[in-house]
Design a protein around this motif. Structure first.
Motif, PDB file in Angstrom:
ATOM      1  N   VAL A  10      -7.596   2.385   8.702  1.00 10.56           N
ATOM      2  CA  VAL A  10      -6.300   1.547   9.873  1.00 10.56           C
ATOM      3  C   VAL A  10      -6.232   0.499   9.412  1.00 10.56           C
ATOM      4  N   ALA A  11      -7.224  -0.260   9.392  1.00  8.77           N
ATOM      5  CA  ALA A  11      -7.174  -2.240   9.782  1.00  8.77           C
ATOM      6  C   ALA A  11      -6.981  -2.689   7.854  1.00  8.77           C
ATOM      7  N   LEU A  12      -7.637  -1.758   7.145  1.00  5.24           N
ATOM      8  CA  LEU A  12      -6.913  -2.202   6.007  1.00  5.24           C
ATOM      9  C   LEU A  12      -6.274  -1.586   5.402  1.00  5.24           C
ATOM     10  N   LEU A  13      -5.181  -0.409   6.613  1.00  4.46           N
ATOM     11  CA  LEU A  13      -3.842  -0.104   5.941  1.00  4.46           C
ATOM     12  C   LEU A  13      -2.856  -1.156   6.597  1.00  4.46           C
ATOM     13  N   CYS A  14      -3.157  -1.671   7.361  1.00  4.88           N
ATOM     14  CA  CYS A  14      -2.110  -2.757   8.802  1.00  4.88           C
ATOM     15  C   CYS A  14      -2.116  -3.849   8.040  1.00  4.88           C
ATOM     16  N   VAL A  15      -3.769  -4.260   7.686  1.00  6.34           N
ATOM     17  CA  VAL A  15      -3.563  -5.655   6.851  1.00  6.34           C
ATOM     18  C   VAL A  15      -2.180  -5.165   5.689  1.00  6.34           C
ATOM     19  N   ALA A  16      -2.533  -3.916   4.186  1.00 10.48           N
ATOM     20  CA  ALA A  16      -1.884  -3.730   3.987  1.00 10.48           C
ATOM     21  C   ALA A  16      -0.535  -4.517   4.174  1.00 10.48           C
ATOM     22  N   TYR A  19       0.500  -7.412   4.587  1.00  8.53           N
ATOM     23  CA  TYR A  19       1.059  -8.597   3.472  1.00  8.53           C
ATOM     24  C   TYR A  19       1.714  -7.950   2.957  1.00  8.53           C
ATOM     25  N   THR A  20       2.356  -6.704   2.737  1.00  5.13           N
ATOM     26  CA  THR A  20       3.196  -6.358   1.550  1.00  5.13           C
ATOM     27  C   THR A  20       4.578  -7.094   2.477  1.00  5.13           C
ATOM     28  N   GLY A  21       4.275  -6.776   4.082  1.00  2.87           N
ATOM     29  CA  GLY A  21       6.290  -7.337   4.201  1.00  2.87           C
ATOM     30  C   GLY A  21       6.177  -8.754   4.270  1.00  2.87           C
ATOM     31  N   MET A  22       4.872  -9.779   4.071  1.00  3.26           N
ATOM     32  CA  MET A  22       5.153 -11.240   3.871  1.00  3.26           C
ATOM     33  C   MET A  22       5.335 -11.173   1.877  1.00  3.26           C
ATOM     34  N   ALA A  23       5.107  -9.981   1.500  1.00  2.00           N
ATOM     35  CA  ALA A  23       5.374 -10.753   0.266  1.00  2.00           C
ATOM     36  C   ALA A  23       6.631  -9.579  -0.597  1.00  2.00           C
ATOM     37  N   ALA A  24       6.933  -9.393   0.437  1.00  2.00           N
ATOM     38  CA  ALA A  24       8.621  -8.599  -0.400  1.00  2.00           C
ATOM     39  C   ALA A  24       9.237  -9.628  -0.079  1.00  2.00           C
ATOM     40  N   ARG A  25      10.894  -9.686  -1.271  1.00  3.92           N
ATOM     41  CA  ARG A  25      11.769 -10.426  -1.436  1.00  3.92           C
ATOM     42  C   ARG A  25      13.071  -9.765  -1.498  1.00  3.92           C
ATOM     43  N   VAL A  26      13.822  -9.081  -0.907  1.00  5.83           N
ATOM     44  CA  VAL A  26      15.152  -9.147  -1.681  1.00  5.83           C
ATOM     45  C   VAL A  26      16.373  -9.999  -2.368  1.00  5.83           C
ATOM     46  N   VAL A  27      16.558  -9.643  -3.241  1.00  5.42           N
ATOM     47  CA  VAL A  27      17.710 -10.698  -4.176  1.00  5.42           C
ATOM     48  C   VAL A  27      18.418  -9.780  -4.166  1.00  5.42           C
ATOM     49  N   LYS A  28      19.808 -10.649  -3.969  1.00  2.53           N
ATOM     50  CA  LYS A  28      21.169  -9.769  -3.881  1.00  2.53           C
ATOM     51  C   LYS A  28      22.327  -9.630  -5.329  1.00  2.53           C
ATOM     52  N   GLN A  29      22.780  -8.763  -5.387  1.00  2.00           N
ATOM     53  CA  GLN A  29      23.359  -8.563  -6.431  1.00  2.00           C
ATOM     54  C   GLN A  29      24.156 -10.045  -6.940  1.00  2.00           C
ATOM     55  N   TYR A  30      24.555 -11.022  -6.277  1.00  2.00           N
ATOM     56  CA  TYR A  30      25.716 -12.651  -6.655  1.00  2.00           C
ATOM     57  C   TYR A  30      24.065 -13.744  -6.212  1.00  2.00           C
ATOM     58  N   GLU A  31      23.192 -13.490  -6.247  1.00  2.00           N
ATOM     59  CA  GLU A  31      21.947 -14.871  -5.958  1.00  2.00           C
ATOM     60  C   GLU A  31      20.844 -13.967  -7.311  1.00  2.00           C
ATOM     61  N   ARG A  32      20.284 -15.147  -7.807  1.00  2.00           N
ATOM     62  CA  ARG A  32      19.388 -15.454  -8.398  1.00  2.00           C
ATOM     63  C   ARG A  32      18.731 -15.880  -7.938  1.00  2.00           C
ATOM     64  N   GLY A  33      16.822 -15.582  -8.224  1.00  2.00           N
ATOM     65  CA  GLY A  33      15.910 -16.372  -7.008  1.00  2.00           C
ATOM     66  C   GLY A  33      14.748 -17.221  -8.209  1.00  2.00           C
ATOM     67  N   VAL A  34      13.963 -18.297  -7.553  1.00  2.00           N
ATOM     68  CA  VAL A  34      13.331 -19.246  -8.267  1.00  2.00           C
ATOM     69  C   VAL A  34      12.271 -18.984  -8.205  1.00  2.00           C
ATOM     70  N   LEU A  35      11.203 -18.440  -8.511  1.00  2.00           N
ATOM     71  CA  LEU A  35       9.863 -18.620  -7.998  1.00  2.00           C
ATOM     72  C   LEU A  35       9.249 -20.054  -8.599  1.00  2.00           C
ATOM     73  N   PHE A  36       8.533 -20.671  -7.267  1.00  2.00           N
ATOM     74  CA  PHE A  36       7.640 -21.867  -7.277  1.00  2.00           C
ATOM     75  C   PHE A  36       6.419 -21.239  -6.838  1.00  2.00           C
ATOM     76  N   ARG A  37       5.874 -21.693  -7.483  1.00  2.00           N
ATOM     77  CA  ARG A  37       4.311 -21.238  -7.552  1.00  2.00           C
ATOM     78  C   ARG A  37       3.262 -22.778  -7.027  1.00  2.00           C
ATOM     79  N   LEU A  38       2.951 -22.893  -6.160  1.00  2.00           N
ATOM     80  CA  LEU A  38       2.511 -24.211  -5.895  1.00  2.00           C
ATOM     81  C   LEU A  38       2.943 -25.434  -6.598  1.00  2.00           C
ATOM     82  N   GLY A  39       4.707 -25.487  -6.584  1.00  2.00           N
ATOM     83  CA  GLY A  39       5.104 -26.652  -7.003  1.00  2.00           C
ATOM     84  C   GLY A  39       5.491 -25.614  -7.938  1.00  2.00           C
ATOM     85  N   ARG A  40       5.468 -24.795  -9.132  1.00  2.00           N
ATOM     86  CA  ARG A  40       5.778 -24.939 -10.196  1.00  2.00           C
ATOM     87  C   ARG A  40       6.101 -23.962 -10.422  1.00  2.00           C
TER      88      ARG A  40
END
Length: 328
Positions: A10-16, A19-40
């Motif tokens: 149960v604890a692992l499921l809660c952490v997952a 984590y999923t909630g923090m990692a998920a992002r929704v990009v709208k149809q009229y938008e584009r997403g630019v990913l910066f990883r550690l500033g790059r």
């Protein structure tokens, strides 16, 4: 043991889930997403939909790809012919490269706005007042080219630039109104003069046509009388041309053959001589110096002005109604 295992799951499921909630992002149809990883920038631009990132490591920046309507504040400047004007415009642009729009310029909207204001001032200084008022299409194209040149490197495409309004001083408005009024009056005079010229030509042709047929002038006069009388006027002023009088005079004159040799000579009317007046002096009998009296004496003619003449000899002439001998 089993309870501990269930608690761990149960604890692992809660952490997952967290984590999923923090990692998920929704990009709208009229938008584009630019990913910066550690500033790059990492990977390609994220398309619309659900995308996952690494929490606390990646940062997803969303860029709007819609067309942006950016009004340009009114800019005051002096035209090439030294006229102070205020001009405002509007710019339509959109982002075509999300990565360049985020990396190469800090705030692309503010950059486009400042570039548009600078270009508008430059256009005002290079143009005449007549171009700003009547040749806006060419100015819009020039303004669009000036803004689009640096914006291409920012990943931005300028679709259209429109000049909305041109504000003029009140004195200039009055001057332009007087100029327009004078121009319209000039064109009106030219049109009136052209109409008079055409009318004179037509009247000359009509006069030439009527000169061959004198009766046409009388018919035209009768038509004018009918047109005026149709309006039920109480008073009718009818001008009679001299040509009509000549025509009527020729119609009433009897046709007599002219004498030979005088066909081309106008007939002269005999002029009546006024009676000559006879003065009393002319009516009285005159005695010439050669005439003599019955007694044989010469007599002198009396003065015609009424003065008495000298005595005739020694005898006076007396009337003798009886016809006998006159006494001495």
């Amino acid at each position: 043991m089993v309870q501990e295992l269930v608690g761990a799951i149960v604890a692992l499921l809660c952490v997952a889930l967290v984590y999923t909630g923090m990692a998920a992002r929704v990009v709208k149809q009229y938008e584009r997403g630019v990913l910066f990883r550690l500033g790059r920038v990492a990977g390609e631009v994220r398309p619309p939909g659900l995308t996952l990132i690494i929490p606390f490591v990646d940062r997803l920046a969303k860029v709007n790809m819609q067309i942006v309507t950016l009004p340009i504040p009114a800019q005051e400047g002096i035209t090439r012919d030294n006229v102070t004007v205020r001009v405002d415009a509007v710019v339509y642009f959109r982002v075509v490269d999300a990565t360049s729009a985020l990396i190469k310029v800090e705030d692309y909207k503010f950059a486009v706005s400042q570039m548009a204001q600078t270009s508008l001032r430059s256009i005002i200084g290079k143009s005449d007042l007549d171009d700003l008022l009547s040749n806006r299409e060419q100015l819009n194209q020039g303004l669009e080219l000036m803004i689009d040149s640096p914006a291409v490197g920012w990943g931005i495409q300028v679709d259209r630039v429109e000049i909305k309004d041109v504000s003029l001083p009140d004195t200039m408005k009055r001057s332009m109104a007087r100029q327009a009024e004078a121009d319209r009056e000039r064109r009106a005079r030219i049109i009136n003069a052209d109409a008079e010229l055409q009318a004179s030509k037509k009247l000359a042709e009509a006069a030439q046509q009527m000169s061959g047929t004198p009766a046409a002038l009388q018919l035209r006069l009768l038509q004018t009388v009918m047109a005026v009388s149709a309006e039920k006027n109480s008073t009718l002023v009818l001008p009679i041309p001299v040509e009509l009088l000549h025509f009527l005079e020729r119609g009433n004159r009897p046709d007599t053959p002219p004498a030979e040799g005088a066909a081309h000579q106008p007939q002269e009317q005999p002029q009546e001589q006024p009676p000559k007046e006879i003065t009393p002096q002319e009516a009285a009998p005159r005695i010439t110096p050669e005439e003599t009296t019955p007694n044989g004496d010469r007599a002198q003619a009396p003065d015609l002005n009424g003065a008495p003449g000298p005595e005739i000899g020694r005898h006076h002439l007396t009337p003798n109604p009886g016809g006998g001998p006159r006494p001495e």
